[in-house]
Design a protein around this motif. Structure first.
Motif: not given
Lengths: 641, 641
Positions: B315, B320, B322-323, B604, B607
């Motif tokens: 992931a 996005p 994600l952890p 981020e 982004q």
């Protein structure tokens, strides 16, 4: 060819063995016993004494003679010189010295399937600790505006959307599974345990949540696969406990386990492997997958559940015979090596004392005697005898060393209750009749416990066996030894048996049964005395052996005292297994079990001052109806073991 | 001999390989690459590209030529035709076709010990989650009047007698250990965990309770063995992360892990094995036993802690990003395969986001900036760069892909900061000077990150490197290509190096550093902008690389913006490792970590709308003092990667 010869020469310390009838071919180091070689290959030969040359059950036929070591003294106890010359040997004594073909007759093979113990059917009350939540792929975007976030939060959000928000804790196994499906877009099944939180996450189609109840007997293992939603038993399977090769009874296993960490691990692995085999068999029968099993409940006597959890049972081998713990923490299947979902919860029912185990707690649950006003006497006879007495007012329990004789072990023609075992014996018109398990076409191979009890009760009623346990010399059919003393009574002549050998009751067999029945009888009497109970409203007989014998025969030989049959008599197929199923399906039963383990009062027979006096007294047989009165006095000396 | 010849013939698909200088002899299937053969035997050859023939770092010399496969095209990128004829090959491309001797030069060997990262010393605040209770053998009788009872109760009674009654829950591992000492007469040590209850029970003498802090870097693993009572660091050890052979950076490991369960398991096992090696090394140095280790705290970036726990990091490979989880459940050492007490608790510090990991949380703890009134800028530069900005009023964090260039990878003469690495370069009297790690007698083998930064800053200040990053053709020493464009600048002539090759800075090296320094610089600027911070009171530099370079050089090349050095500048040796030690010793730090993971705000970079514009802009070098103004315009096109 040259190369092969050289290899043989180089490896001259290795010998090839062929096991018949399977045709299994093994290469083992020179000097290995046949028993070790077979056992190393997973082929089970009976060895009730643990391979010490004491039980004589591991008879095999070898060929050629030069491939085998010379006969040992122990072998001549069971095998004649002529038979030895023909290649008949004990597998535990005979060492492999060269190329050897070994024929293992059926009576020396450990039969894998055990009859009877697995005959539970039905549906039970359902309130499981584990629930599966199914999330159909919603296609909803998981792109998230909020920052930061993680997959766990996404999952919990989805569960919240569905109005389900279980314990928001995730175990490592569930996290690992979640990490495999990072989009969370597909169908998901979330496995939630009441106390542990989320224990598993699966991708893919909806599947029923299953559970397994395990009944770990000293002699037999049984597994019941259940649907945790409907409460139905879907499949069951039984097998001889593979730990048997380390000894027939609890005491020899404790002894072996105490030898060191390696032995303990071996016992632990054996039982886990045996149970894995059963679970796979159940799953195959129900066409279900190992990943569907979300919970396991295990019961067994204290030693068995300790070995199952990998605990060293050595404290059970010496006074004050303490269990390591009475209540076990819940475990994960992966901690034990059970081949189901690694995170599946394993609950072990609590034990009451070192010799009154989780199987007794489970049998109480199954019968429900703790919730009844009447006084119930619950007698669970397997390799050990456990006795519970009481009702709503309180419960007393004890255990007595009935020993494995009642399951057909340590009996010259004894065998377990499997196909070919004589399980019923009666007299009609002055002649003995018998019936074998497996129907009329199953030729008899030996006697199982209920057959032995019947046979002794019948021979007693016919006057062939005297009150002291001796065989009456002048009775027809009794075989005498050189001193003219009755040595044996043949029940079935060799022309009618599957083994081409007589099936007979020997003086030694009668002694074994006397020891066992006296232990049980004294146990019941002491327990009634301690509990202040004079009249029993219900007698419930259960256990691998307990549910199958004719209780009238047992009363006739004084195994069950007259006082115990003052009310109804019921039998119950495997109460311990049934209780495990009930506790698997219903968490309320686990709470009851926990409370029982604390409240049942235990009587330690060995610590009772009069036990040493009354036990030998109870070894004689009661008077038959036609007899005046039993006269035990002249022969009492030979009754003391 | 005849037999041996036959064996060789039978196994003709196997080939023998001798690895020099160690002389290690291996037998591998024909067609195996040298890299695979060496790696299978635990001998590490550098393979920063994961064995794809892209990095050219795995150069070896083979003999005889007929034992090796013909050269691949990938090899001619790094090796001349003449060298290929002399047996110079890439270990990842060259396949073994027959008997082969392989010489692995030192620069192609993975050095096991990493310098610098393990240099923590000292004593820290102590309030551990695990405590050892020592019960000296009292000789008091444990014969008990009360019935029933169990060993657990006996133990708890003894703890009560001593005035210590911890959480009365025992884990399976502790029960197993307790079952080994059924008399409870000898000396016992009971290991109690604040939340988990009793996790271990040991017989025998009193030993200190130890803990291990693990710093799991993409490039380097480090372990710190601590005394949980005194708070002292007893020993430390570092090693290259063995996962490096699956790729140099986080992205290539995510790619490999996503290939399937097998690859994931391999990555998990590699890091666990590497850490086990470090723990054993620490224990040996401190003369302590694995059974003394009661707790572990682990930190690392998000991908590293996911792989450490066996989670699939896929992931993290796609938006996005994600952890799986931000806070990990506590684990048992046995669940991960760490070779210490099986029940030892393993705590993983929480992560903040997919790219701001537990190492950042740990670095914050170590510096304590979250408790300060001033505004701190914490820059942790290892294989990735993590930046934290703020103070008591709140914290912002981001991460930027500085890439492995700053640790010497992807640089033509790059190497890690180990013996023989040039780590300082300066100009004096118009001449370049340099210094190697390992003292003056260590002949230089290459440049580590701080050496490269110094070299570029120095060459820039001397005007050899132009603001655009080009090498000035007419500058003395610059080597030109056939078109007359500056291609490289030799720092050390081959007569002075350990490798008998020039150590030089190439145009490609400068581009790598430009990419890295621009990422960091833009990251800091964006974070300051987002947090509304104009002045930094404290700049703290840490990390495998961050703590070692000369920050003045970094400012000179525009890696750190001028705004960031408006206050004090401090360096801190491995803040992430230190934070792990602090969290190991003091449970209060874990609570702070949990709160930080929730409260730190993440930026981020990818982004941010302006990032795509500002990043290429930041790749040029600032004007040197003597220069009028940098003129980047004509060459901007070649700066975009």
């Amino acid at each position: 060819m040259c190369a092969r010869d050289l290899l043989v020469e180089n490896k001259s310390h290795m010998c090839r063995v062929i096991l018949e009838p399977s045709g299994m071919s093994l290469e083992v180091p020179r000097g290995t016993t046949i028993l070790e070689a077979a056992s190393g290959a997973g082929f089970r030969i009976r060895a009730e004494c643990g391979g010490k040359g004491l039980c004589g059950k591991c008879i095999v036929k070898v060929h050629p003679p030069e491939g085998a070591s010379p006969p040992e003294i122990a072998e001549s106890e069971f095998i004649t010189q002529k038979e030895l010359e023909a290649g008949i040997r004990l597998a535990c004594q005979c060492r492999i010295e060269g190329f050897l073909s070994v024929e293992v007759p059926p009576e020396s093979q450990e039969t894998e399937e055990a009859l009877g113990k697995i005959a539970l059917r039905g549906r039970y009350r359902v309130d499981p600790t584990v629930k599966r939540l199914f999330l159909a792929g919603s296609g909803a975007s998981l792109g998230d505006e909020r920052q930061p976030s993680d997959l766990v939060e996404k999952l919990l959000e989805r569960l919240e959307e569905l109005g389900i928000l279980p314990e928001p804790r995730l175990e490592l196994g569930a996290l690992r599974e979640l990490s495999m499906s990072p989009s969370l877009q597909g169908d998901l099944t979330v496995i939630c345990h009441k106390d542990r939180g989320i224990t598993g996450i699966r991708e893919g189609i909806k599947q029923p949540s299953l559970g397994v109840a395990l009944d770990i007997g000293t002699t037999t293992l049984a597994a019941y696969l259940c649907d945790l939603t409907s409460g139905e038993i879907l499949a069951s399977a039984g097998v001889a406990n593979p730990q048997r090769r380390f000894g027939q009874d609890v005491i020899s296993r404790i002894g072996f386990a105490s030898q060191g960490r390696g032995s303990l691990l071996e016992l632990h692995r054996e039982v886990i492997q045996g149970l894995n085999g059963l679970i796979h068999k159940c799953l195959a029968r129900a066409r279900a997958a190992a990943q569907q099993v979300d919970e396991v409940v295990a019961v067994g006597n204290t030693c068995m559940v300790e070995l199952f959890s990998g605990l060293n049972p050595r404290a059970l081998g010496a006074a004050p015979y303490l269990p390591v713990t009475r209540s076990f923490p819940d475990l994960r299947a992966s901690e034990l090596g059970l081949e189901i979902s690694p995170g599946a919860n394993v609950h072990i029912l609590p034990v009451i004392s070192g010799f009154v185990g989780a199987d007794t707690v489970s049998a109480i649950l199954a019968d429900g005697l703790h919730n009844r006003h009447e006084i119930t006497l619950l007698v669970d006879i397997g390799t050990n005898g456990e006795i519970v007495l009481g009702g709503r007012c309180g419960l007393w329990a004890t255990s007595c060393a009935t020993g494995p004789a009642l399951e057909g072990a340590h009996i010259s023609c004894g065998m377990r209750a499997i196909r070919g075992a004589i399980h019923r014996v009666w007299e009609h018109g002055g002649r003995l009749h018998w019936e074998t398990l497996g129907g009329p076409e199953a030729r008899p191979r030996g006697l199982c416990g209920s057959g032995i009890i019947d046979a002794i009760a019948t021979l007693r009623s016919m006057g062939v066996i005297l009150p002291s346990g001796r065989l009456k010399e002048e009775a027809p059919g009794v075989i005498l030894d050189e001193k003219g003393i009755g040595r044996a009574f043949p029940l079935v002549g060799k022309q009618d048996t599957a083994t081409a050998k007589d099936i007979q009751i020997t003086l030694g067999d009668i002694r074994q049964i006397q020891l066992a029945k006296a232990a049980l009888c004294v146990g019941i009497m002491f327990l009634m005395r301690r509990a202040g109970v004079e009249r029993v409203d219900r007698l419930v007989l259960t256990g691998a052996f307990g549910a199958r014998f004719d209780w009238r025969s047992a009363v006739a030989i004084g195994m069950i005292p007259q006082e115990a049959i003052s009310g109804e008599v019921e039998t119950m197929e495997n109460a311990a297994g049934l209780g495990a199923v009930m506790a698997l399906l219903d968490q309320g039963q686990r709470r009851e079990a926990a409370s029982l383990a604390r409240s049942v009062k235990v009587l330690e027979l060995a610590q009772e001052p009069d036990f040493g006096v009354e036990y030998p007294m109870a070894m004689g047989f009661p008077a038959a109806r036609w007899e005046e009165s039993p006269d035990l006095t002249p022969e009492r000396d030979i009754l003391v073991p």
